[in-house]
Design an enzyme around this catalytic site. Structure first.
Site, PDB file in Angstrom:
ATOM      1  N   GLY A 115       4.473  -4.315   3.643  1.00 51.71           N
ATOM      2  CA  GLY A 115       4.756  -5.668   3.173  1.00 51.71           C
ATOM      3  C   GLY A 115       4.534  -6.728   4.227  1.00 51.71           C
ATOM      4  N   ASP A 144      -1.994  -1.934   9.803  1.00 52.00           N
ATOM      5  CA  ASP A 144      -2.131  -2.009   8.348  1.00 52.00           C
ATOM      6  C   ASP A 144      -2.696  -3.340   7.858  1.00 52.00           C
ATOM      7  OD1 ASP A 144      -1.108   0.539   8.121  1.00 52.00           O
ATOM      8  OD2 ASP A 144       0.909  -0.105   7.543  1.00 52.00           O
ATOM      9  N   LYS A 200       0.839  -1.204   0.000  1.00 48.95           N
ATOM     10  CA  LYS A 200       0.000   0.000   0.000  1.00 48.95           C
ATOM     11  C   LYS A 200       0.867   1.244   0.000  1.00 48.95           C
ATOM     12  CE  LYS A 200       0.998   1.276   4.417  1.00 48.95           C
ATOM     13  NZ  LYS A 200       1.600   2.585   4.810  1.00 48.95           N
TER      14      LYS A 200
END
Length: 306
Positions: free
Chosen positions: A105, A140, A13
């Site tokens: 990641g 996230d 992202k």
């Protein structure tokens, strides 16, 4: 229960906007952010095993821990604890998302592991249940499960889908060395200034996303952490300047950095911007990606995947 290994793909992202509020009593900063999932993916294959283990290949694989601190392993273990399942799994990760770059990641690995092990073990959890588990692993992780474009609030883990038209082309300048998130937030606090108790995303950004116009979006890219990140790592200023010279519509730090995301008009423009930034030698690697892309999804059982 599935007998064949399960393959899952989850996206990295970037943050189109990151607004940071004053820390609460626990020291956490309320955030208002707009995530966009981009076409750098983590692929994960989960196979039956007696215990839990992980191997990694691909970009920056040598920088990813394979011990109990690995987020994908932690995700699989959390799923075991939540469901009471005692089966094991071997997780094999093929990385595309740079490590320690502010691109999520590790969170993508965790999201992929939750979805893959849910399928492998036939746990039967809904996407909403997996998202709730993901929130326990990191702010996230829920977005890596949902993907596309979304507004994050709270610590970034409370998501609202964003209305977004069209696709966007990004040039990503990746650095050799990561930038510690706690260090960036500490510098942000030390810098002082007025911080909103409840930060919010600019209405103009949301309107730009609805319009699908990259020129409009470029006017609203913002990151409250960018100035302190550049103070800590002055070479990031060189990256931002190189993106400007290359003709990018705008450039912004992703998350707490150090990856810089530059917005281009289309594919041809992105390749042109990338070439100029590479020539400037201000980044270890310069990548081109598009967004938005879907969140974590099952590609199939391994014998089904080409």
């Amino acid at each position: 229960m599935s007998t064949a290994p399960v393959a899952v793909r989850a996206p990295g992202k970037i943050n189109l906007a990151l607004r940071v509020g004053a820390p609460d009593d626990d020291g956490y900063h309320p955030l208002a952010t707009v995530f966009q999932a981009v076409s750098l993916h983590e692929d994960l294959i989960a196979d039956h095993a007696s215990g839990l283990s992980v191997t990694v290949e691909g970009r920056d694989a040598d920088r990813v821990p394979t011990d109990d601190s690995n987020l994908a392993l932690r995700a699989a273990r959390l799923l075991q604890e939540h469901t009471g399942i005692t089966d094991g799994a071997h997780l094999h990760i093929v990385k595309q998302v740079p490590v320690a770059g502010g691109m999520g990641g590790g969170s993508a690995d965790a999201a992929a592991a939750l979805l893959a092990c849910d399928q492998l073990w036939d746990a039967g959890l809904s996407r909403e249940e997996l998202i709730l588990l993901g929130r326990r692993l990191g702010a996230d992780v829920p977005f890596a499960l949902t993907g596309l474009t979304a507004v994050g609030s709270g610590r970034g883990d409370v998501l609202t889908s964003a209305m977004a038209q069209g696709g966007y082309h990004w040039v990503l300048a990746v650095q050799d060395e990561g930038l510690s998130t706690p260090r960036v937030f500490a510098a942000f606090d030390d810098a002082g200034g007025t911080r909103a108790a409840e930060p919010h995303v600019d209405d103009g950004l949301m309107a730009a996303l609805r319009s699908g116009d990259p020129h409009e979006l470029a006017r609203h890219l913002v990151n409250d952490l960018e100035d302190v990140a550049v103070d800590l790592r002055p070479e990031l200023g060189d990256v931002l300047a190189a993106a400007d010279r290359a003709g990018a519509l705008a450039a912004v730090l992703s998350g707490s950095g150090p990856t810089v995301a530059a917005l281009a008009l289309d594919e041809e423009h992105a390749e042109s911007v990338a070439a100029v930034v590479r020539e400037a030698e201000v980044a270890r690697e310069v990548l081109v990606a598009t967004g938005p892309v879907p969140g974590a999804r099952v590609l199939g059982h391994v014998h089904d995947v080409a």
